[in-house]
Design an enzyme around this catalytic site. Structure first.
Site, PDB file in Angstrom:
ATOM      1  N   VAL A 170      21.616  35.179  26.543  1.00  9.96           N
ATOM      2  CA  VAL A 170      22.301  36.320  25.940  1.00  9.96           C
ATOM      3  C   VAL A 170      21.477  36.889  24.781  1.00  9.96           C
ATOM      4  CG1 VAL A 170      24.365  37.087  24.707  1.00  9.96           C
ATOM      5  CG2 VAL A 170      24.585  35.512  26.633  1.00  9.96           C
ATOM      6  N   SER A 184      11.391  31.501  21.096  1.00 12.76           N
ATOM      7  CA  SER A 184      11.748  32.560  22.025  1.00 12.76           C
ATOM      8  C   SER A 184      10.557  32.854  22.930  1.00 12.76           C
ATOM      9  CB  SER A 184      12.148  33.831  21.275  1.00 12.76           C
ATOM     10  OG  SER A 184      12.304  34.914  22.170  1.00 12.76           O
ATOM     11  N   SER A 190      34.812  32.433  22.664  1.00  4.95           N
ATOM     12  CA  SER A 190      34.944  32.239  24.109  1.00  4.95           C
ATOM     13  C   SER A 190      36.404  32.296  24.520  1.00  4.95           C
ATOM     14  CB  SER A 190      34.369  30.878  24.511  1.00  4.95           C
ATOM     15  OG  SER A 190      34.665  30.578  25.858  1.00  4.95           O
ATOM     16  N   TYR A 223      34.369  22.024  24.109  1.00  3.53           N
ATOM     17  CA  TYR A 223      33.761  23.330  23.841  1.00  3.53           C
ATOM     18  C   TYR A 223      34.819  24.317  23.353  1.00  3.53           C
ATOM     19  CZ  TYR A 223      31.742  27.922  24.744  1.00  3.53           C
ATOM     20  OH  TYR A 223      31.326  29.219  24.619  1.00  3.53           O
ATOM     21  N   LYS A 260      35.153  25.930  19.554  1.00  4.07           N
ATOM     22  CA  LYS A 260      35.113  27.383  19.344  1.00  4.07           C
ATOM     23  C   LYS A 260      36.371  27.856  18.599  1.00  4.07           C
ATOM     24  CE  LYS A 260      31.333  29.265  21.081  1.00  4.07           C
ATOM     25  NZ  LYS A 260      30.426  30.119  20.287  1.00  4.07           N
ATOM     26  N   GLY A 286      24.485  28.856  52.284  1.00  6.13           N
ATOM     27  CA  GLY A 286      25.193  28.532  53.515  1.00  6.13           C
ATOM     28  C   GLY A 286      25.739  27.121  53.538  1.00  6.13           C
ATOM     29  N   TYR A 294      29.334  40.899  32.986  1.00 11.91           N
ATOM     30  CA  TYR A 294      27.929  41.147  33.315  1.00 11.91           C
ATOM     31  C   TYR A 294      27.123  41.253  32.027  1.00 11.91           C
ATOM     32  CZ  TYR A 294      23.727  43.396  35.108  1.00 11.91           C
ATOM     33  OH  TYR A 294      22.427  43.704  35.400  1.00 11.91           O
TER      34      TYR A 294
END
Length: 319
Positions: free
Chosen positions: A12, A36, A109, A132, A136, A182, A198
């Site tokens: 992100v 990074s 979250s 988690y 948060k 599959g 997204y």
């Protein structure tokens, strides 16, 4: 504007820096314990648990975007969730106060709501089921208490649902990879809805908050609509990749039994496995969340969720 991103070396953060760097008026600094791969020139190695690093690097900052978090299902020891997610928040706020920085965007979250809730909005009571989500929520509570004595601060909290996109290797990628291969086992009927976000939209929403929401204490769920069921994901994967996806359905009880078996195997071998009872439970859960507030805020998502899914499938799985 000097923008300090804490924890920006991951998926992100990298996408967010790429977006924000297009504005020449922004001066960006990334603080992360990991280098990074794309933005090393603006990255300062530092841990959110190191107060001295935070205090020195936040000098002259205008706003902090706090992304740093322990978030995987199998973090050990579990105290790391609380060290990083909760104490990291305290350290960040103290460093901000030392440097007279009074704006923060925090990525929390929807995990704070727990599993199988009825489409919760931001007013829904917190009921996290794992470490988690609990950590948060505790981080949010630290922010709530802080704001009581800092009413002039601007605090924006984003509660995204699961994030997917090109280059991500998280839960959605793993699910789509299984479908596309599959060799997919459908546990349950596949009608449970999965709220998703997204990557192109979530980073655009963070930029929107940066520019447009400059006052007060604001909380937003972030979800791209419509919500897909697991059956929908199988259908879209087959359509985009132009292939027939065979699916074998097994009962939920049998799937959970298998998950517990993998838990036992992981305990005996001391190895982290890709299958566990927690992951089976999350796979079968109804994870649907309300994002009306975000969508009524003036923000317009640049991508339809179908387009985001198509982009990811074409990039990651089309041979």
């Amino acid at each position: 504007m000097k923008i300090v991103i804490i924890g920006g070396s991951g998926f992100v953060g990298t996408q967010l820096i790429n977006l924000l760097s297009r504005n020449s008026d922004h001066h960006l600094l990334n603080i992360d314990k990991n280098e990074s791969l794309e933005f090393s020139a603006i990255t300062k190695l530092g841990d959110v648990l190191d107060k001295s690093i935070l205090q020195s690097e936040l000098a002259s900052a205008d706003i902090v975007i706090l992304l740093a978090a322990e978030h995987k299902d199998d973090v050990s020891p579990t105290s790391l969730y609380y060290d990083v997610n909760v104490q990291g928040m305290r350290n960040t706020l103290e460093a901000m106060e030392v440097n007279n920085v009074s704006r923060i965007i925090f990525t929390s979250s929807v995990a704070i709501y727990g599993l199988d809730k009825n489409n919760p909005d931001e007013s829904f009571p917190a009921d996290p089921f794992n470490h988690y989500g609990k950590s948060k929520w505790q981080a949010e509570q630290v922010l709530q208490e802080w704001y009581k004595d800092h009413l002039d601060w601007n605090i924006n909290i984003v509660r995204p649902t699961v994030i997917f996109g090109e280059g991500n290797r998280g839960n959605v990628y793993n699910l789509l990879n299984q479908i596309a291969s599959g060799r997919f086992l459908m546990i349950g009927k596949g009608n449970n809805k999965k709220s998703m976000s997204y990557i192109g939209n979530i980073i655009a929403f963070i930029e929107f908050l940066l520019v447009e929401k400059v006052e007060g204490y604001n909380i937003y769920n972030y979800v791209d609509k419509p919500d897909f069921t697991t059956n929908d994901l199988v259908y879209h994967t087959g359509k985009v990749l132009d292939k027939k996806i065979p699916t074998v359905h097994i009962p939920y009880a049998l799937g959970m039994l298998g998950g517990y078996g993998f838990d036992l195997l992981a305990f005996i071998t001391r190895k982290k496995l890709n299958i566990s009872s927690v992951r089976v439970k999350k796979f079968c859960a109804e994870t649907q969340f309300d994002s009306t507030k975000a969508m009524n805020s003036g923000f317009v998502p640049p991508f339809a969720i179908e387009e985001g899914l198509r982009r990811m499938l074409k990039t990651e799985f089309r041979k």
